[in-house]
Design a protein around this motif. Structure first.
Motif, PDB file in Angstrom:
ATOM      1  N   LEU A   9       0.825  -1.208   0.000  1.00  0.00           N
ATOM      2  CA  LEU A   9       0.000   0.000   0.000  1.00  0.00           C
ATOM      3  C   LEU A   9       0.859   1.258   0.000  1.00  0.00           C
ATOM      4  O   LEU A   9       1.903   1.304   0.649  1.00  0.00           O
ATOM      5  CB  LEU A   9      -0.922   0.016   1.219  1.00  0.00           C
ATOM      6  CG  LEU A   9      -1.913  -1.137   1.359  1.00  0.00           C
ATOM      7  CD1 LEU A   9      -2.764  -0.954   2.605  1.00  0.00           C
ATOM      8  CD2 LEU A   9      -2.781  -1.280   0.128  1.00  0.00           C
ATOM      9  N   SER A  10       0.381   2.266  -0.707  1.00  0.00           N
ATOM     10  CA  SER A  10       1.069   3.561  -0.729  1.00  0.00           C
ATOM     11  C   SER A  10       0.855   4.272   0.607  1.00  0.00           C
ATOM     12  O   SER A  10      -0.009   3.889   1.412  1.00  0.00           O
ATOM     13  CB  SER A  10       0.518   4.434  -1.858  1.00  0.00           C
ATOM     14  OG  SER A  10      -0.811   4.845  -1.553  1.00  0.00           O
ATOM     15  N   HIS A  11       1.617   5.329   0.820  1.00  0.00           N
ATOM     16  CA  HIS A  11       1.473   6.133   2.026  1.00  0.00           C
ATOM     17  C   HIS A  11       0.040   6.642   2.162  1.00  0.00           C
ATOM     18  O   HIS A  11      -0.560   6.568   3.233  1.00  0.00           O
ATOM     19  CB  HIS A  11       2.468   7.300   2.000  1.00  0.00           C
ATOM     20  CG  HIS A  11       2.287   8.262   3.125  1.00  0.00           C
ATOM     21  ND1 HIS A  11       2.636   7.959   4.424  1.00  0.00           N
ATOM     22  CD2 HIS A  11       1.779   9.519   3.160  1.00  0.00           C
ATOM     23  CE1 HIS A  11       2.347   8.993   5.204  1.00  0.00           C
ATOM     24  NE2 HIS A  11       1.832   9.951   4.453  1.00  0.00           N
ATOM     25  N   ARG A  12      -0.525   7.145   1.088  1.00  0.00           N
ATOM     26  CA  ARG A  12      -1.887   7.684   1.113  1.00  0.00           C
ATOM     27  C   ARG A  12      -2.900   6.581   1.398  1.00  0.00           C
ATOM     28  O   ARG A  12      -3.859   6.779   2.150  1.00  0.00           O
ATOM     29  CB  ARG A  12      -2.205   8.391  -0.209  1.00  0.00           C
ATOM     30  CG  ARG A  12      -3.554   9.043  -0.230  1.00  0.00           C
ATOM     31  CD  ARG A  12      -3.711  10.109   0.841  1.00  0.00           C
ATOM     32  NE  ARG A  12      -3.516  11.408   0.242  1.00  0.00           N
ATOM     33  CZ  ARG A  12      -3.456  12.536   0.916  1.00  0.00           C
ATOM     34  NH1 ARG A  12      -3.568  12.550   2.214  1.00  0.00           N
ATOM     35  NH2 ARG A  12      -3.269  13.660   0.292  1.00  0.00           N
ATOM     36  N   GLU A  13      -2.713   5.401   0.816  1.00  0.00           N
ATOM     37  CA  GLU A  13      -3.618   4.284   1.078  1.00  0.00           C
ATOM     38  C   GLU A  13      -3.558   3.873   2.553  1.00  0.00           C
ATOM     39  O   GLU A  13      -4.586   3.561   3.153  1.00  0.00           O
ATOM     40  CB  GLU A  13      -3.291   3.101   0.174  1.00  0.00           C
ATOM     41  CG  GLU A  13      -3.658   3.344  -1.271  1.00  0.00           C
ATOM     42  CD  GLU A  13      -3.085   2.337  -2.236  1.00  0.00           C
ATOM     43  OE1 GLU A  13      -3.632   2.244  -3.352  1.00  0.00           O
ATOM     44  OE2 GLU A  13      -2.083   1.661  -1.904  1.00  0.00           O
ATOM     45  N   LEU A  14      -2.367   3.893   3.129  1.00  0.00           N
ATOM     46  CA  LEU A  14      -2.234   3.589   4.556  1.00  0.00           C
ATOM     47  C   LEU A  14      -2.955   4.631   5.407  1.00  0.00           C
ATOM     48  O   LEU A  14      -3.599   4.299   6.404  1.00  0.00           O
ATOM     49  CB  LEU A  14      -0.764   3.499   4.967  1.00  0.00           C
ATOM     50  CG  LEU A  14      -0.012   2.252   4.509  1.00  0.00           C
ATOM     51  CD1 LEU A  14       1.481   2.413   4.748  1.00  0.00           C
ATOM     52  CD2 LEU A  14      -0.540   1.007   5.208  1.00  0.00           C
ATOM     53  N   SER A  26     -16.255   8.368   4.395  1.00  0.00           N
ATOM     54  CA  SER A  26     -15.500   8.850   3.230  1.00  0.00           C
ATOM     55  C   SER A  26     -15.481  10.375   3.185  1.00  0.00           C
ATOM     56  O   SER A  26     -14.462  10.977   2.849  1.00  0.00           O
ATOM     57  CB  SER A  26     -16.080   8.284   1.932  1.00  0.00           C
ATOM     58  OG  SER A  26     -15.844   6.905   1.856  1.00  0.00           O
ATOM     59  N   ASN A  27     -16.599  11.001   3.537  1.00  0.00           N
ATOM     60  CA  ASN A  27     -16.641  12.465   3.556  1.00  0.00           C
ATOM     61  C   ASN A  27     -15.696  13.037   4.611  1.00  0.00           C
ATOM     62  O   ASN A  27     -15.010  14.033   4.367  1.00  0.00           O
ATOM     63  CB  ASN A  27     -18.065  12.970   3.787  1.00  0.00           C
ATOM     64  CG  ASN A  27     -18.938  12.794   2.566  1.00  0.00           C
ATOM     65  OD1 ASN A  27     -18.456  12.736   1.440  1.00  0.00           O
ATOM     66  ND2 ASN A  27     -20.226  12.698   2.791  1.00  0.00           N
ATOM     67  N   GLU A  28     -15.663  12.423   5.787  1.00  0.00           N
ATOM     68  CA  GLU A  28     -14.762  12.885   6.845  1.00  0.00           C
ATOM     69  C   GLU A  28     -13.301  12.702   6.452  1.00  0.00           C
ATOM     70  O   GLU A  28     -12.474  13.587   6.676  1.00  0.00           O
ATOM     71  CB  GLU A  28     -15.031  12.129   8.151  1.00  0.00           C
ATOM     72  CG  GLU A  28     -16.350  12.474   8.791  1.00  0.00           C
ATOM     73  CD  GLU A  28     -16.694  11.567   9.947  1.00  0.00           C
ATOM     74  OE1 GLU A  28     -17.142  12.102  10.982  1.00  0.00           O
ATOM     75  OE2 GLU A  28     -16.526  10.329   9.840  1.00  0.00           O
ATOM     76  N   ILE A  29     -13.002  11.562   5.844  1.00  0.00           N
ATOM     77  CA  ILE A  29     -11.627  11.296   5.396  1.00  0.00           C
ATOM     78  C   ILE A  29     -11.223  12.310   4.336  1.00  0.00           C
ATOM     79  O   ILE A  29     -10.121  12.860   4.374  1.00  0.00           O
ATOM     80  CB  ILE A  29     -11.496   9.853   4.864  1.00  0.00           C
ATOM     81  CG1 ILE A  29     -11.708   8.845   6.000  1.00  0.00           C
ATOM     82  CG2 ILE A  29     -10.139   9.632   4.200  1.00  0.00           C
ATOM     83  CD1 ILE A  29     -11.855   7.410   5.548  1.00  0.00           C
ATOM     84  N   SER A  46      -8.807   0.461  -4.273  1.00  0.00           N
ATOM     85  CA  SER A  46      -7.431   0.026  -4.522  1.00  0.00           C
ATOM     86  C   SER A  46      -6.896  -0.798  -3.349  1.00  0.00           C
ATOM     87  O   SER A  46      -6.221  -1.815  -3.543  1.00  0.00           O
ATOM     88  CB  SER A  46      -6.542   1.244  -4.765  1.00  0.00           C
ATOM     89  OG  SER A  46      -5.209   0.861  -4.961  1.00  0.00           O
ATOM     90  N   ILE A  47      -7.199  -0.369  -2.134  1.00  0.00           N
ATOM     91  CA  ILE A  47      -6.776  -1.107  -0.941  1.00  0.00           C
ATOM     92  C   ILE A  47      -7.374  -2.508  -0.965  1.00  0.00           C
ATOM     93  O   ILE A  47      -6.675  -3.501  -0.750  1.00  0.00           O
ATOM     94  CB  ILE A  47      -7.206  -0.353   0.344  1.00  0.00           C
ATOM     95  CG1 ILE A  47      -6.424   0.939   0.487  1.00  0.00           C
ATOM     96  CG2 ILE A  47      -7.056  -1.245   1.574  1.00  0.00           C
ATOM     97  CD1 ILE A  47      -7.014   1.928   1.500  1.00  0.00           C
ATOM     98  N   LYS A  74       2.951   3.326   8.656  1.00  0.00           N
ATOM     99  CA  LYS A  74       2.753   4.669   8.097  1.00  0.00           C
ATOM    100  C   LYS A  74       3.914   5.581   8.485  1.00  0.00           C
ATOM    101  O   LYS A  74       4.148   5.803   9.664  1.00  0.00           O
ATOM    102  CB  LYS A  74       1.429   5.251   8.606  1.00  0.00           C
ATOM    103  CG  LYS A  74       0.927   6.394   7.793  1.00  0.00           C
ATOM    104  CD  LYS A  74      -0.398   6.850   8.298  1.00  0.00           C
ATOM    105  CE  LYS A  74      -0.098   8.073   9.102  1.00  0.00           C
ATOM    106  NZ  LYS A  74      -1.147   8.755   9.712  1.00  0.00           N
ATOM    107  N   PRO A  75       4.666   6.069   7.502  1.00  0.00           N
ATOM    108  CA  PRO A  75       5.791   6.953   7.824  1.00  0.00           C
ATOM    109  C   PRO A  75       5.327   8.267   8.445  1.00  0.00           C
ATOM    110  O   PRO A  75       4.243   8.739   8.147  1.00  0.00           O
ATOM    111  CB  PRO A  75       6.466   7.198   6.476  1.00  0.00           C
ATOM    112  CG  PRO A  75       5.569   6.674   5.436  1.00  0.00           C
ATOM    113  CD  PRO A  75       4.484   5.872   6.090  1.00  0.00           C
ATOM    114  N   LYS A  76       6.153   8.788   9.298  1.00  0.00           N
ATOM    115  CA  LYS A  76       5.849  10.084   9.919  1.00  0.00           C
ATOM    116  C   LYS A  76       6.071  11.198   8.901  1.00  0.00           C
ATOM    117  O   LYS A  76       6.999  11.137   8.113  1.00  0.00           O
ATOM    118  CB  LYS A  76       6.764  10.331  11.128  1.00  0.00           C
ATOM    119  CG  LYS A  76       6.695   9.243  12.175  1.00  0.00           C
ATOM    120  CD  LYS A  76       5.409   9.320  12.951  1.00  0.00           C
ATOM    121  CE  LYS A  76       5.389   8.301  14.077  1.00  0.00           C
ATOM    122  NZ  LYS A  76       4.338   7.353  14.004  1.00  0.00           N
ATOM    123  N   PRO A  77       5.212  12.243   8.911  1.00  0.00           N
ATOM    124  CA  PRO A  77       5.357  13.341   7.945  1.00  0.00           C
ATOM    125  C   PRO A  77       6.609  14.173   8.207  1.00  0.00           C
ATOM    126  O   PRO A  77       7.201  14.168   9.207  1.00  0.00           O
ATOM    127  CB  PRO A  77       4.110  14.180   8.154  1.00  0.00           C
ATOM    128  CG  PRO A  77       3.401  13.645   9.330  1.00  0.00           C
ATOM    129  CD  PRO A  77       4.061  12.381   9.745  1.00  0.00           C
TER     130      PRO A  77
END
Length: 77
Positions: A9-14, A26-29, A46-47, A74-77
């Motif tokens: 999974l990509s960072h965004r998918e995680l 989904s709206n909140e996300i 995709s997930i 999930k990597p830290k920003p």
């Protein structure tokens, strides 16, 4: 094992999976990640495909079951 597929999974998918596991809609996300609800739905699809999940709530169930590991990946920003 599906848990090993978390690494695909990509960072965004995680990020989306973690928020799904936190019972966000989904709206909140979309609002939190500054993307459209349609983009959230695309990420959820995709997930599910990458993890081999089927069924209406399979992404939610998987996210809840593996939430601790998702946070670690999930990597830290």
């Amino acid at each position: 094992m599906k848990q090993d597929k978390l690494n695909t999974l990509s960072h965004r998918e995680l990020e989306v999976l973690q928020l799904v596991a936190e019972m966000k809609s989904s709206n909140e996300i979309a609002e939190l990640l500054l993307i459209t609800p349609k983009t959230v739905e695309n990420h959820r699809s995709s997930i599910a495909k990458k993890l081999g999940l089927t069924g209406n709530n399979s992404v939610l169930r998987f996210g809840i079951a593996h939430s601790k590991r998702i946070k670690l990946l999930k990597p830290k920003p």
